[in-house]
Design a protein around this motif. Sequence first.
Motif, PDB file in Angstrom:
ATOM      1  N   VAL B  55       0.827 -14.450  -5.096  1.00  0.00           N
ATOM      2  CA  VAL B  55      -0.379 -13.624  -5.190  1.00  0.00           C
ATOM      3  C   VAL B  55      -0.744 -13.364  -6.644  1.00  0.00           C
ATOM      4  O   VAL B  55      -1.911 -13.469  -7.041  1.00  0.00           O
ATOM      5  CB  VAL B  55      -0.171 -12.296  -4.438  1.00  0.00           C
ATOM      6  CG1 VAL B  55      -1.276 -11.312  -4.785  1.00  0.00           C
ATOM      7  CG2 VAL B  55      -0.132 -12.530  -2.952  1.00  0.00           C
ATOM      8  N   TYR B  56       0.269 -13.058  -7.468  1.00  0.00           N
ATOM      9  CA  TYR B  56      -0.043 -12.681  -8.845  1.00  0.00           C
ATOM     10  C   TYR B  56      -0.326 -13.889  -9.720  1.00  0.00           C
ATOM     11  O   TYR B  56      -0.865 -13.748 -10.812  1.00  0.00           O
ATOM     12  CB  TYR B  56       1.082 -11.828  -9.436  1.00  0.00           C
ATOM     13  CG  TYR B  56       1.139 -10.461  -8.786  1.00  0.00           C
ATOM     14  CD1 TYR B  56       0.004  -9.645  -8.769  1.00  0.00           C
ATOM     15  CD2 TYR B  56       2.291  -9.995  -8.180  1.00  0.00           C
ATOM     16  CE1 TYR B  56       0.028  -8.415  -8.160  1.00  0.00           C
ATOM     17  CE2 TYR B  56       2.325  -8.753  -7.567  1.00  0.00           C
ATOM     18  CZ  TYR B  56       1.192  -7.968  -7.560  1.00  0.00           C
ATOM     19  OH  TYR B  56       1.206  -6.750  -6.953  1.00  0.00           O
ATOM     20  N   THR B  57       0.047 -15.095  -9.279  1.00  0.00           N
ATOM     21  CA  THR B  57      -0.302 -16.260 -10.092  1.00  0.00           C
ATOM     22  C   THR B  57      -1.547 -16.965  -9.546  1.00  0.00           C
ATOM     23  O   THR B  57      -2.449 -17.305 -10.304  1.00  0.00           O
ATOM     24  CB  THR B  57       0.867 -17.263 -10.166  1.00  0.00           C
ATOM     25  OG1 THR B  57       1.385 -17.463  -8.853  1.00  0.00           O
ATOM     26  CG2 THR B  57       1.965 -16.757 -11.072  1.00  0.00           C
ATOM     27  N   ASP B  58      -1.606 -17.159  -8.208  1.00  0.00           N
ATOM     28  CA  ASP B  58      -2.696 -17.958  -7.658  1.00  0.00           C
ATOM     29  C   ASP B  58      -3.768 -17.150  -6.946  1.00  0.00           C
ATOM     30  O   ASP B  58      -4.789 -17.688  -6.549  1.00  0.00           O
ATOM     31  CB  ASP B  58      -2.145 -18.998  -6.657  1.00  0.00           C
ATOM     32  CG  ASP B  58      -1.200 -19.962  -7.328  1.00  0.00           C
ATOM     33  OD1 ASP B  58      -1.309 -20.085  -8.563  1.00  0.00           O
ATOM     34  OD2 ASP B  58      -0.371 -20.574  -6.643  1.00  0.00           O
ATOM     35  N   GLY B  59      -3.532 -15.863  -6.725  1.00  0.00           N
ATOM     36  CA  GLY B  59      -4.542 -15.072  -6.043  1.00  0.00           C
ATOM     37  C   GLY B  59      -4.176 -14.794  -4.592  1.00  0.00           C
ATOM     38  O   GLY B  59      -3.095 -15.139  -4.130  1.00  0.00           O
ATOM     39  N   VAL B  60      -5.147 -14.197  -3.898  1.00  0.00           N
ATOM     40  CA  VAL B  60      -4.916 -13.644  -2.571  1.00  0.00           C
ATOM     41  C   VAL B  60      -4.431 -14.693  -1.566  1.00  0.00           C
ATOM     42  O   VAL B  60      -4.923 -15.818  -1.559  1.00  0.00           O
ATOM     43  CB  VAL B  60      -6.226 -13.008  -2.054  1.00  0.00           C
ATOM     44  CG1 VAL B  60      -6.016 -12.367  -0.701  1.00  0.00           C
ATOM     45  CG2 VAL B  60      -6.737 -11.993  -3.059  1.00  0.00           C
ATOM     46  N   VAL B  61      -3.458 -14.306  -0.740  1.00  0.00           N
ATOM     47  CA  VAL B  61      -2.965 -15.171   0.340  1.00  0.00           C
ATOM     48  C   VAL B  61      -3.470 -14.598   1.657  1.00  0.00           C
ATOM     49  O   VAL B  61      -3.317 -13.406   1.913  1.00  0.00           O
ATOM     50  CB  VAL B  61      -1.426 -15.194   0.364  1.00  0.00           C
ATOM     51  CG1 VAL B  61      -0.923 -16.042   1.511  1.00  0.00           C
ATOM     52  CG2 VAL B  61      -0.878 -15.688  -0.950  1.00  0.00           C
ATOM     53  N   THR B  62      -4.092 -15.431   2.488  1.00  0.00           N
ATOM     54  CA  THR B  62      -4.546 -14.938   3.795  1.00  0.00           C
ATOM     55  C   THR B  62      -4.043 -15.863   4.889  1.00  0.00           C
ATOM     56  O   THR B  62      -3.762 -17.035   4.658  1.00  0.00           O
ATOM     57  CB  THR B  62      -6.087 -14.892   3.881  1.00  0.00           C
ATOM     58  OG1 THR B  62      -6.576 -16.206   3.669  1.00  0.00           O
ATOM     59  CG2 THR B  62      -6.675 -13.940   2.879  1.00  0.00           C
ATOM     60  N   HIS B  63      -3.936 -15.292   6.075  1.00  0.00           N
ATOM     61  CA  HIS B  63      -3.540 -16.087   7.230  1.00  0.00           C
ATOM     62  C   HIS B  63      -4.317 -15.604   8.447  1.00  0.00           C
ATOM     63  O   HIS B  63      -4.344 -14.415   8.737  1.00  0.00           O
ATOM     64  CB  HIS B  63      -2.040 -15.949   7.490  1.00  0.00           C
ATOM     65  CG  HIS B  63      -1.575 -16.696   8.693  1.00  0.00           C
ATOM     66  ND1 HIS B  63      -1.250 -18.023   8.650  1.00  0.00           N
ATOM     67  CD2 HIS B  63      -1.410 -16.310   9.976  1.00  0.00           C
ATOM     68  CE1 HIS B  63      -0.904 -18.425   9.861  1.00  0.00           C
ATOM     69  NE2 HIS B  63      -0.997 -17.409  10.677  1.00  0.00           N
ATOM     70  N   GLY B  73     -10.841 -12.465  15.350  1.00  0.00           N
ATOM     71  CA  GLY B  73      -9.384 -12.435  15.385  1.00  0.00           C
ATOM     72  C   GLY B  73      -8.803 -11.512  14.327  1.00  0.00           C
ATOM     73  O   GLY B  73      -9.511 -10.800  13.629  1.00  0.00           O
ATOM     74  N   ILE B  74      -7.478 -11.554  14.246  1.00  0.00           N
ATOM     75  CA  ILE B  74      -6.774 -10.717  13.285  1.00  0.00           C
ATOM     76  C   ILE B  74      -6.436 -11.566  12.072  1.00  0.00           C
ATOM     77  O   ILE B  74      -5.951 -12.691  12.197  1.00  0.00           O
ATOM     78  CB  ILE B  74      -5.486 -10.147  13.912  1.00  0.00           C
ATOM     79  CG1 ILE B  74      -5.852  -9.200  15.050  1.00  0.00           C
ATOM     80  CG2 ILE B  74      -4.650  -9.441  12.866  1.00  0.00           C
ATOM     81  CD1 ILE B  74      -4.675  -8.804  15.893  1.00  0.00           C
ATOM     82  N   GLU B  75      -6.697 -10.998  10.914  1.00  0.00           N
ATOM     83  CA  GLU B  75      -6.398 -11.708   9.681  1.00  0.00           C
ATOM     84  C   GLU B  75      -5.325 -10.928   8.931  1.00  0.00           C
ATOM     85  O   GLU B  75      -5.374  -9.695   8.885  1.00  0.00           O
ATOM     86  CB  GLU B  75      -7.669 -11.799   8.837  1.00  0.00           C
ATOM     87  CG  GLU B  75      -7.565 -12.782   7.715  1.00  0.00           C
ATOM     88  CD  GLU B  75      -8.831 -12.770   6.860  1.00  0.00           C
ATOM     89  OE1 GLU B  75      -9.074 -13.756   6.183  1.00  0.00           O
ATOM     90  OE2 GLU B  75      -9.561 -11.760   6.879  1.00  0.00           O
ATOM     91  N   LEU B  76      -4.361 -11.646   8.396  1.00  0.00           N
ATOM     92  CA  LEU B  76      -3.364 -10.997   7.543  1.00  0.00           C
ATOM     93  C   LEU B  76      -3.697 -11.332   6.095  1.00  0.00           C
ATOM     94  O   LEU B  76      -3.990 -12.479   5.770  1.00  0.00           O
ATOM     95  CB  LEU B  76      -1.958 -11.485   7.879  1.00  0.00           C
ATOM     96  CG  LEU B  76      -1.486 -11.250   9.309  1.00  0.00           C
ATOM     97  CD1 LEU B  76      -0.091 -11.802   9.498  1.00  0.00           C
ATOM     98  CD2 LEU B  76      -1.508  -9.772   9.654  1.00  0.00           C
ATOM     99  N   VAL B  77      -3.690 -10.319   5.248  1.00  0.00           N
ATOM    100  CA  VAL B  77      -4.092 -10.502   3.861  1.00  0.00           C
ATOM    101  C   VAL B  77      -3.039  -9.904   2.952  1.00  0.00           C
ATOM    102  O   VAL B  77      -2.585  -8.772   3.174  1.00  0.00           O
ATOM    103  CB  VAL B  77      -5.443  -9.804   3.577  1.00  0.00           C
ATOM    104  CG1 VAL B  77      -5.874 -10.075   2.149  1.00  0.00           C
ATOM    105  CG2 VAL B  77      -6.494 -10.267   4.550  1.00  0.00           C
TER     106      VAL B  77
END
Lengths: 125, 540
Positions: B55-63, B73-77
């Motif tokens: 996250v701190y190198t490439d940015g936000v991770v989502t699933h 649907g449900i998103e995890l961020v």
Amino acid sequence: MIDAALDILASRYAYALLFVLLGTGLYMVIANENLVKKLIGVNLFQSAIFLFFIAMAYVDGRAPIIEGKSHGVGEIASPLPQVIVLTAIVVGIALTAVGLALIIRIYAEYGTLREDTLREVRADE
Amino acid sequence: MSSVDLLLPLLVAVPMLLSTVPIALGLRFDRTGWSVAALTTTALVAATTTLANVVYTDGVVTHKLGGWSPAYGIELVLDEFSALIAVLVAVTAAGVLAYTRVGGPRGNTFYSGYLLLTGGLLGISVTGDVFNLFVFLEIVGLATYAMIASGDGPESAVAALKYLILGTVGASMYLIGVGLIFMATGTLNMGVLAEVLPAAVERDPTLVRAGFAFVFVGFSMKVAQWPLHTWQPDAYQHAPDGVTPVIAALVSTAYAYAFGRLLYSVFGPEFLTSTPYLTELVVTVGCVSVVAGSALAVIQTDVKRMFAFSSVSQFGLIVAAYGLVTESAFIGATIHLVGHAVIKAGLFAAAGLIAINYDARTVDEYAGLADEHPIVAGTMALLLVSLIGIPPSAGFVGKWYIALGAVEAQLWPVAVVILFSTLLTLAYSARLLEKMYFTPATPLEAPHVSESVATDGGENEDDAETAAGADAANDGDAGARGGTDTAALEAITANRDRNTVSYGMLALVVATALLAISLGFAGGFLADLLDPSFITEVFN
């Protein structure tokens, strides 16, 4: 003025009723001395919220069963609130179970279900 | 990079699934719970730090769960804000295990609850869906009630029931708020909500405002803001000593994080500042909690209860900071969230350690502790100093940023309240410090105690333990509870009859104290983690 109020009551009566139910539940939680009835109050409070979700998803169309062809907005009820309520009911049941287990333990220890008696017993110790 | 987002659902699913393992294994083996919990939490620390690194190198991770579009649907961020909380949850959950191995409630069911709690807390940190957040709030709540009730006395059941009823009402209030917002917008995803809410406010401001009001009341109850805090002191006081550190450090922190997330990522600063009286209300609730919480803490006699009221006041500070709606105040609130969690975990662990071993639970019983047990008293003093916010400590940095934010927002009363709260924190911390360092244990017998041979032996042992604790802290948080502790614990098992305090417990307390101090130096680093991307995204 009165006409407007009646109009709202006629079209939005479900919400009005549900908030009465909500208030009843909350009042039970606050004012009832019996622990089991307090828990029933919590349940009533939650049921009112579930019904609120159902009421807001209601449309004069049909049940949310999607069979491939597209429907216009307002033709079918939104399935999302129904899913939400199903999940919330499950959560509510789990809470009730834990609450009842705690009440059983309190009863076994203190021999009372009434909050005022409980307060006295605990103050004596 | 491609598959790293798969770790997100695993963060939640793995601890929840594994929470059944201790019970299942419990059918055949007696004491497997701790090992399962230790393995799981260590894996979670690894997973969260890996994710945070991405996250701190490439940015936000989502699933996207099940591949549904975020609108349904449900998103995890995991973004810069939540990564911090996720790492905090995993590290603290793993760290407190070093305490529960010897000192905490035993039994496989306890560790099942522990893993369920960890999974729920991670769920709160990573979810990107407002209804999913409610489910995780309730999961965390359920695990917390059960764990509080696992205390020995009947009082813990009463405290747990009180928390259950108030906590459920609070969470239900939040659910009503979600319902109203859903009515206004037709979506539950936080990212989508942030986009469509401004239009919804224009269409029907009352609906969104009512939704906000319910969300605010719900979270005030969950975060324990005055006057809705009444469940908290009972719950913290009567919970088993091994449970209080994790509950005090993580549960309210996760709730406060969720509240901040809703305020800034869902409603957005524009809604907060443009709605009349909204920020004033939030700031007032926070400030009143600061003053009331500290004032009530000063008059307590039970140490755990005193720390519980202190939590009311510290979270008041965070809520007030949210209400200021400036960049510095938000950074301050985040740093204070993390700092307070570390400090409180250490303080409650130290209080539990003292209660188990020296049978001291009230402020008066702490008299003369420094002479007899210099290491424990010293770490407690360090943690208290951090709580007060004396410069090189975690408490200081958070308060500094919040005060800065108050000045930027030109809200002088808030700045005054922060200064005043520091004084009140000093008041109750100083009571404890005075008892530990300047009041002899029992005036007549004090000389005997200081000359006794046993005490000297104890001190030498303690010195060795500080070295071990410092090493563990240097190795990083993983070391503090990982292999070194297990080895130390094995070594101490033989001594258990003589002394119920393990090296693991001491190492944990010392490590948190050192962490609390070093976080003070790392304050700027924490601010940098948030600053470039998250803050600009939220505030512009």
